[in-house]
Design an enzyme around this catalytic site. Structure first.
Site, PDB file in Angstrom:
ATOM      1  N   CYS A 121       0.813  -1.208   0.000  1.00 39.27           N
ATOM      2  CA  CYS A 121       0.000   0.000   0.000  1.00 39.27           C
ATOM      3  C   CYS A 121       0.852   1.266   0.000  1.00 39.27           C
ATOM      4  O   CYS A 121       2.042   1.251   0.299  1.00 39.27           O
ATOM      5  CB  CYS A 121      -0.972   0.041   1.170  1.00 39.27           C
ATOM      6  N   ARG A 168      -3.924   0.664  -2.917  1.00 42.01           N
ATOM      7  CA  ARG A 168      -4.187  -0.492  -2.057  1.00 42.01           C
ATOM      8  C   ARG A 168      -3.620  -1.795  -2.605  1.00 42.01           C
ATOM      9  O   ARG A 168      -3.795  -2.117  -3.780  1.00 42.01           O
ATOM     10  CB  ARG A 168      -5.697  -0.651  -1.870  1.00 42.01           C
ATOM     11  N   ASP A 185      -8.034  -4.430   9.037  1.00 42.70           N
ATOM     12  CA  ASP A 185      -7.445  -3.794  10.207  1.00 42.70           C
ATOM     13  C   ASP A 185      -7.569  -2.275  10.131  1.00 42.70           C
ATOM     14  O   ASP A 185      -7.500  -1.589  11.159  1.00 42.70           O
ATOM     15  CB  ASP A 185      -5.985  -4.219  10.394  1.00 42.70           C
TER      16      ASP A 185
END
Length: 223
Positions: free
Chosen positions: A2, A55, A104
């Protein structure tokens, strides 16, 4: 892996949202190698803050892991690079919430909303670099993991705060001033690398490991 990037521009309220989002997209495009799976940008013209993300989907492969990610109440917006190893334990501690996915990133957002930035970062175990916008406090917080596994650069150029996972993301913004830091160059020639908190560009620093920096919408900074 990322990648994150963005800016805080106190004068951006008079700029069109389309141009701001285009700038964010250009910053994010420099980080495509860090996150080939998805991209997102978010801009608030009233505060002049913009967040961008590339991402690499790992923990949650669904669209529920898309970033920039908003908290359930809409107050917080987060871009995050890394992994929180104990995020399931943190979810259990947070209790029953209307979770939208399994990332997360969402766990961190819920923690920031419940416990605040300092307490959540103390609880979190992992590797990360992140940027969190609080629309209520009108502050942008940049944070980095304790060991400094994930990089995060920041600096103020032309009155605009810029940040990113790599220097090239900052350089993609038109306010960026390409001036070599001669002190950092001397350190590179001595050590064969540029030690933190320096960077090769004047006016840009690397956030030290285990630290967070808070930038206010009025341009003030505090740690």
């Amino acid at each position: 892996m990322c990648g994150v990037a963005g800016f805080l521009d106190a004068s951006a309220g008079c700029q069109g949202g389309d141009e701001a989002r285009a700038r964010l997209a250009r910053m994010a495009d420099t980080l495509v190698h860090r996150g080939p799976d998805d991209a997102g940008v978010w801009h608030d013209s009233t505060s002049g803050v913009g967040l961008a993300h590339r991402r690499l989907a790992i923990l949650d492969l669904s669209p529920a892991g898309h970033q920039p990610m908003h908290s359930a109440d809409g107050r917080l917006v987060l871009v995050f690079n890394g992994e929180i190893y104990n995020h399931l334990a943190l979810r259990a501690e947070l209790g029953e919430l209307p979770w939208r996915g399994h990332s997360d990133t969402e766990t961190l957002l819920a923690g920031f909303a419940r416990w605040g930035v300092a307490a959540t970062l103390k609880k979190a175990v992992g590797m990360f670099a992140l940027a969190l916008w609080d629309s209520s406090a009108r502050t942008l917080t940049l944070a980095r993991d304790r060991m400094g596994e994930k990089p995060l650069y920041y600096g103020r150029h032309g009155g605009v705060w810029l940040f990113g996972s790599e220097l090239k993301a900052l350089a993609a913004h038109p306010a960026f001033e390409r001036e070599v830091n001669r002190d950092a160059l001397a350190l590179f020639l001595r050590h064969n690398y540029v030690p933190a908190p320096y960077s090769i560009w004047r006016g840009v620093a690397k956030l030290p490991p285990g630290c967070y920096l808070t930038l206010a919408a009025d341009g003030q900074a505090g740690e």
